[in-house]
Design a protein around this motif. Structure first.
Motif, short mmCIF file in Angstrom:
data_model
loop_
_atom_site.label_atom_id
_atom_site.label_comp_id
_atom_site.label_asym_id
_atom_site.label_seq_id
_atom_site.Cartn_x
_atom_site.Cartn_y
_atom_site.Cartn_z
N ILE A 157 -7.57 -17.07 -2.25
CA ILE A 157 -7.55 -16.38 -3.53
C ILE A 157 -7.34 -17.43 -4.61
CG2 ILE A 157 -6.52 -14.57 -4.93
CD1 ILE A 157 -7.66 -13.48 -2.34
N PRO A 158 -8.35 -17.72 -5.44
CA PRO A 158 -8.16 -18.74 -6.48
C PRO A 158 -7.06 -18.35 -7.46
CG PRO A 158 -10.50 -18.30 -6.12
CD PRO A 158 -9.74 -17.26 -5.36
N ARG A 159 -6.44 -19.34 -8.01
CA ARG A 159 -5.29 -19.16 -8.91
C ARG A 159 -5.61 -18.22 -10.07
NH1 ARG A 159 -2.33 -24.17 -12.12
NH2 ARG A 159 -1.19 -22.91 -13.64
N GLY A 160 -4.73 -17.27 -10.28
CA GLY A 160 -4.80 -16.40 -11.45
C GLY A 160 -5.77 -15.24 -11.36
N LEU A 161 -6.60 -15.17 -10.29
CA LEU A 161 -7.59 -14.11 -10.23
C LEU A 161 -6.99 -12.80 -9.68
CD1 LEU A 161 -10.89 -15.84 -9.07
CD2 LEU A 161 -9.93 -15.56 -11.37
N VAL A 162 -7.49 -11.69 -10.19
CA VAL A 162 -7.05 -10.36 -9.75
C VAL A 162 -7.50 -10.15 -8.31
CG1 VAL A 162 -7.33 -7.89 -10.13
CG2 VAL A 162 -7.08 -9.43 -12.09
N HIS A 163 -6.57 -9.70 -7.46
CA HIS A 163 -6.92 -9.51 -6.05
C HIS A 163 -6.08 -8.41 -5.42
CE1 HIS A 163 -3.66 -12.49 -6.03
NE2 HIS A 163 -3.39 -12.13 -4.80
N PHE A 164 -6.44 -8.04 -4.19
CA PHE A 164 -5.74 -6.97 -3.48
C PHE A 164 -5.86 -7.20 -1.98
CE2 PHE A 164 -10.11 -5.64 -4.09
CZ PHE A 164 -10.49 -5.17 -2.84
N VAL A 165 -5.00 -6.50 -1.22
CA VAL A 165 -4.99 -6.58 0.24
C VAL A 165 -4.77 -5.18 0.78
CG1 VAL A 165 -3.87 -7.63 2.24
CG2 VAL A 165 -3.93 -8.89 0.07
N GLN A 166 -5.45 -4.84 1.88
CA GLN A 166 -5.27 -3.51 2.48
C GLN A 166 -5.43 -3.58 3.99
OE1 GLN A 166 -7.68 -0.39 0.83
NE2 GLN A 166 -6.95 1.16 2.25
N ASN A 167 -4.51 -2.95 4.70
CA ASN A 167 -4.63 -2.80 6.15
C ASN A 167 -5.62 -1.67 6.43
OD1 ASN A 167 -4.36 -2.43 8.89
ND2 ASN A 167 -2.16 -2.01 8.86
N VAL A 168 -6.77 -2.02 6.98
CA VAL A 168 -7.81 -1.01 7.25
C VAL A 168 -7.86 -0.67 8.73
CG1 VAL A 168 -9.20 -1.63 5.25
CG2 VAL A 168 -9.59 -2.82 7.42
N GLY A 169 -6.91 -1.17 9.51
CA GLY A 169 -6.86 -0.85 10.93
C GLY A 169 -5.96 0.33 11.23
N LYS A 170 -5.86 0.68 12.50
CA LYS A 170 -5.06 1.82 12.92
C LYS A 170 -3.65 1.43 13.32
CE LYS A 170 -9.08 4.48 14.51
NZ LYS A 170 -9.72 5.19 15.64
N GLU A 171 -3.39 0.11 13.36
CA GLU A 171 -2.06 -0.37 13.73
C GLU A 171 -1.49 -1.25 12.63
OE1 GLU A 171 -2.97 -0.58 18.55
OE2 GLU A 171 -2.64 -2.43 17.41
N LYS A 172 -0.23 -1.60 12.78
CA LYS A 172 0.41 -2.48 11.81
C LYS A 172 -0.33 -3.81 11.71
CE LYS A 172 4.60 -5.15 11.02
NZ LYS A 172 5.95 -5.52 11.50
N ALA A 173 -0.36 -4.38 10.51
CA ALA A 173 -0.96 -5.69 10.29
C ALA A 173 0.09 -6.66 9.78
CB ALA A 173 -2.11 -5.59 9.28
N VAL A 174 -0.10 -7.94 10.12
CA VAL A 174 0.82 -9.00 9.68
C VAL A 174 -0.02 -10.15 9.14
CG1 VAL A 174 2.65 -10.60 10.34
CG2 VAL A 174 2.52 -8.34 11.42
N VAL A 175 0.35 -10.63 7.95
CA VAL A 175 -0.39 -11.69 7.27
C VAL A 175 0.60 -12.75 6.78
CG1 VAL A 175 -1.87 -12.26 5.29
CG2 VAL A 175 -2.19 -10.09 6.50
#
Length: 225
Positions: A157-175
């Motif tokens: 994600i380049p510095r300062g840019l608007v962004h988002f994250v979403q778990n689209v799976g059926k189980e817990k996600a870890v990042v």
């Protein structure tokens, strides 16, 4: 008869452009640390810029340079389904002056990191578990760049840019999110627009979003305004 002329190339002829190039590459860069480490003294009262005062070296102990604050999973019991294990300089003072920090994101199924920016850092994300959608928007073309990533895959994600994250799976996600700043900062767009103190005038937001004032007031009420 045509006049003849030439440019005499003396050492000083090359000096100015060489200095300009050198400054472009180094003078405008962030300063490098002048010591091996500078464990932050978070209780210091001195006013400083770009970092915290150093803890006296004589008082630095072994455990100052190691961090176990990310071992325990963070709770995702909130409207966003998001838990954050924070690893910036305020949590791990040994990061002071080193230009790096990191978070671990725990995302429930369907969980999100709300639309946001980091004003002081570029971000790299490594998926450890689950299926996670990452997206950011170009500030020049308004194009959305997004992709669903699986364990072992990385997004930037380049510095300062608007962004988002979403778990689209059926189980817990870890990042694991890594930043090139000890304190990258975060601007969460929904909270900034609808939860600021004092509040942004409703009529201004009406003109921004082309909706009725009742819609804006309803959204504001969900963010404490």
């Amino acid at each position: 008869m045509a006049a003849k002329f030439s440019i005499k190339t003396t050492p000083s002829f090359f000096l100015v452009p060489t200095v300009i190039l050198f400054c472009a590459l180094s003078c405008l860069a962030d300063p490098d640390p002048l010591q091996d480490f500078c464990v932050a003294d978070l209780n210091a009262t001195a006013t400083v810029m770009n970092g915290f005062p150093c803890k006296p070296l004589s008082k630095v102990v072994n455990d100052d340079l190691f961090f176990s604050g990310m071992v325990k999973e963070a709770s995702t019991d909130n409207p966003f389904g998001l838990g954050v294990r924070s690893g910036d300089v305020t949590a791990f003072p040994a990061l002071n002056t080193l230009g790096i920090s990191f978070n671990i994101l725990d995302l429930a199924p369907g969980g999100i990191v709300p639309v946001h920016t980091h004003p002081r850092a570029t971000e790299a994300n490594l998926v450890l578990k689950g299926k996670v959608l990452f997206g950011f928007i170009s500030s020049t073309t308004n194009v959305l760049y997004s992709k669903v990533l699986k364990p072992g895959e990385v997004s930037i994600i380049p510095r300062g840019l608007v962004h988002f994250v979403q778990n689209v799976g059926k189980e817990k996600a870890v990042v694991v999110a890594v930043f090139n700043s000890q304190l990258p900062g975060i601007t969460v767009i929904p909270f900034n627009l609808f939860g600021s103190k004092p509040a942004i005038p409703t009529d201004h937001l009406v003109k921004n979003f082309f909706v009725d004032a009742k819609v804006i007031d309803s959204i504001k009420s969900k963010f404490g305004n």
